[in-house]
Design a protein around this motif. Structure first.
Motif, PDB file in Angstrom:
ATOM      1  N   GLN A 159      42.023 -72.995  -0.498  1.00 54.05           N
ATOM      2  CA  GLN A 159      41.662 -72.274   0.717  1.00 54.05           C
ATOM      3  C   GLN A 159      41.155 -70.891   0.345  1.00 54.05           C
ATOM      4  OE1 GLN A 159      41.925 -73.454   4.050  1.00 54.05           O
ATOM      5  NE2 GLN A 159      42.222 -75.400   2.981  1.00 54.05           N
ATOM      6  N   MET A 160      40.143 -70.444   1.046  1.00 56.86           N
ATOM      7  CA  MET A 160      39.707 -69.060   0.843  1.00 56.86           C
ATOM      8  C   MET A 160      40.726 -68.109   1.460  1.00 56.86           C
ATOM      9  SD  MET A 160      36.730 -68.420   3.680  1.00 56.86           S
ATOM     10  CE  MET A 160      37.199 -67.725   5.292  1.00 56.86           C
ATOM     11  N   ASP A 161      40.770 -66.848   0.965  1.00 59.14           N
ATOM     12  CA  ASP A 161      41.661 -65.868   1.576  1.00 59.14           C
ATOM     13  C   ASP A 161      40.920 -65.116   2.677  1.00 59.14           C
ATOM     14  OD1 ASP A 161      40.074 -63.905   0.383  1.00 59.14           O
ATOM     15  OD2 ASP A 161      41.536 -63.417  -1.173  1.00 59.14           O
ATOM     16  N   SER A 162      41.519 -64.057   3.191  1.00 64.48           N
ATOM     17  CA  SER A 162      40.945 -63.337   4.332  1.00 64.48           C
ATOM     18  C   SER A 162      39.621 -62.665   4.013  1.00 64.48           C
ATOM     19  CB  SER A 162      41.941 -62.282   4.839  1.00 64.48           C
ATOM     20  OG  SER A 162      42.245 -61.345   3.811  1.00 64.48           O
ATOM     21  N   THR A 163      39.318 -62.471   2.730  1.00 65.84           N
ATOM     22  CA  THR A 163      38.047 -61.855   2.341  1.00 65.84           C
ATOM     23  C   THR A 163      37.009 -62.893   1.923  1.00 65.84           C
ATOM     24  OG1 THR A 163      38.588 -61.597  -0.015  1.00 65.84           O
ATOM     25  CG2 THR A 163      39.333 -59.867   1.488  1.00 65.84           C
ATOM     26  N   GLY A 164      37.370 -64.177   1.984  1.00 65.90           N
ATOM     27  CA  GLY A 164      36.451 -65.222   1.566  1.00 65.90           C
ATOM     28  C   GLY A 164      36.601 -65.628   0.117  1.00 65.90           C
ATOM     29  N   TYR A 165      37.517 -64.995  -0.607  1.00 68.53           N
ATOM     30  CA  TYR A 165      37.686 -65.284  -2.032  1.00 68.53           C
ATOM     31  C   TYR A 165      38.411 -66.616  -2.232  1.00 68.53           C
ATOM     32  CZ  TYR A 165      39.225 -64.736  -6.886  1.00 68.53           C
ATOM     33  OH  TYR A 165      39.461 -64.929  -8.226  1.00 68.53           O
ATOM     34  N   PHE A 166      37.958 -67.383  -3.237  1.00 67.75           N
ATOM     35  CA  PHE A 166      38.655 -68.612  -3.608  1.00 67.75           C
ATOM     36  C   PHE A 166      38.714 -68.708  -5.130  1.00 67.75           C
ATOM     37  CE2 PHE A 166      34.187 -69.825  -3.512  1.00 67.75           C
ATOM     38  CZ  PHE A 166      34.038 -70.589  -4.663  1.00 67.75           C
ATOM     39  N   GLU A 167      39.665 -69.497  -5.630  1.00 69.63           N
ATOM     40  CA  GLU A 167      39.817 -69.628  -7.072  1.00 69.63           C
ATOM     41  C   GLU A 167      40.417 -70.985  -7.409  1.00 69.63           C
ATOM     42  OE1 GLU A 167      41.146 -66.269  -9.715  1.00 69.63           O
ATOM     43  OE2 GLU A 167      42.912 -67.547  -9.895  1.00 69.63           O
TER      44      GLU A 167
END
Length: 402
Positions: A159-167
């Motif tokens: 899932q992406m986080d609140s800033t759109g970051y994913f890993e």
């Protein structure tokens, strides 16, 4: 934004795990029709024993609501001590076959368009240590749902986080297709917001950006200031001053370091006086294909900052007609806010302060500058570049001649 319905036909697939003769290799004269003979090995050709082998349709999208029970779409096998296994009675179709052993930290996969009439299809899957892959998802502004990011044909989702970051912590090496989507409740489809191909492996660097699927974009971090502010320099007009303080603790809910600078007004300062911090790019840089630049900012009070793409030709004077820019203004406050600089939305050319517009500078940018409002302190963090432009953040910095 693309609406895409996903269908799967593997529920009726019946595969048998047939033991291989220990004296033969995959693809040899095994008398097994309509089957896939698979060999798993390391890069040096050493057999990879006891690998889990998983078969999925090429269209498999991990995390999509319409999949139902994952067990219907993931069929498991195991290789022998010689790294071999035969997958029998495989119907015609396109599949992704993954081999992995998590305890040994080894993964690999192969894609196959299989024709049922094939006598025996030999395949080799090379396994190696997996790779970390990260990036951003750019959802349209009106979309407030978190996106799922999955690897097509493989069972990896985050899932992406609140800033759109994913890993992804550990993806197998190879050319993968990464998809960002949200589930539509009660519908037999997902809404897709981006996809990109990535050649995952030991040489993978930077990050990925998944935006609106109109086209694919790449992304990298231009500066996160975790290593200081050595590449940035302050500058100001005659009656103003700017102090580049240092990379301070970002604070206010953000982790790590951020650049901190102070803009001071002299008693003789005019309305047009300015103060900035800037970073030279080491020569003329063609940014024609730039999609956007994102950055975080806050100030000691509600004010405006200006983000500028400079063409700085004449070292003798910042007021020279040869020194021009494209610029955009952004309202900052005491809380951290993420801003996106989109070339098409920069100020219209008016020659005020050398503003000639994006089209006049886009293929010859020499410097990026951030202007602060007089009498304020400004913090900037995590400047990220989205686009395909020839824009090397590690290019040698060309220092001005004395």
């Amino acid at each position: 934004m693309i609406k895409r319905a996903w269908t799967y036909g593997l529920a009726t697939l019946a595969l048998c795990n047939v033991a291989c003769d220990s004296g033969r290799t995959a693809g040899s004269s095994m008398e097994t029709e309509n089957s896939i003979a698979l060999l798993t090995q390391l890069a040096d050709g050493t057999p990879a024993a006891r690998m889990d082998v998983i078969v999925r349709p090429e269209s498999y999208l991990s995390g999509a609501t319409e999949l139902g029970s994952d067990s219907l779409y993931q069929l498991h096998f195991e290789t022998d001590e010689q790294g071999r296994v035969v997958l029998s009675d495989v119907p015609t179709g396109s599949y992704v076959i993954e081999a992995r052993n998590d305890s040994l930290n080894l993964k690999g996969f192969v894609k196959i368009a299989y024709v049922e009439s094939d006598s025996t299809t030999p395949l080799t899957v090379e396994v190696s240590e997996p790779t970390k892959v990260s990036g951003r998802v750019g959802l349209p502004q009106l979309v407030r749902r978190a996106a799922t990011v999955s690897v097509l044909g493989l069972d990896y989702q985050v899932q992406m986080d609140s800033t759109g970051y994913f890993e992804f912590d550990a993806l197998p090496s190879g050319n993968v297709e990464i998809v960002a989507f949200v589930n539509d409740t009660g519908a037999d489809s997902v809404t897709e917001y981006g996809r990109i191909e990535a050649d995952v492996g030991a040489g993978f660097g930077g990050g990925l950006y998944l935006g609106d699927s109109a086209y694919v974009k790449k992304y990298f971090v231009f500066d996160d200031f975790e290593n200081g502010v050595g590449l940035w320099e302050p500058n100001a007009s005659e009656n103003a001053k700017v102090s580049l303080i240092k990379a301070d603790a970002a604070g206010k809910g953000r982790e790590g370091l951020a650049v901190h600078f102070v803009c001071k007004r002299d008693s003789a300062a005019k309305d047009w006086d300015w103060a900035l911090i800037g970073r030279e790019l080491g020569g003329f840089v063609d940014m024609s294909n730039l999609d956007s630049i994102a950055f975080w900012a806050r100030s000691t009070e509600k004010s405006k900052i200006m983000f500028a793409f400079d063409v700085f030709v004449n070292d003798d004077s910042v007021l020279s007609a040869e020194n021009v820019k494209a610029q955009g203004y952004y309202e900052v406050d005491t809380v951290w806010t993420r801003f996106t600089v989109i070339p098409s939305k920069l100020d219209t050319a008016d020659s005020n302060g050398g503003n000639v517009g994006w089209d006049a500078v886009k293929n010859r940018v020499t410097k990026i500058s951030i202007f602060g409002q007089m009498g304020t302190e400004v913090w900037i963090d995590d400047i990220e570049v989205f686009g395909y432009g020839i824009f090397d953040p590690y290019a040698p910095i060309a220092k001005k001649k004395d």
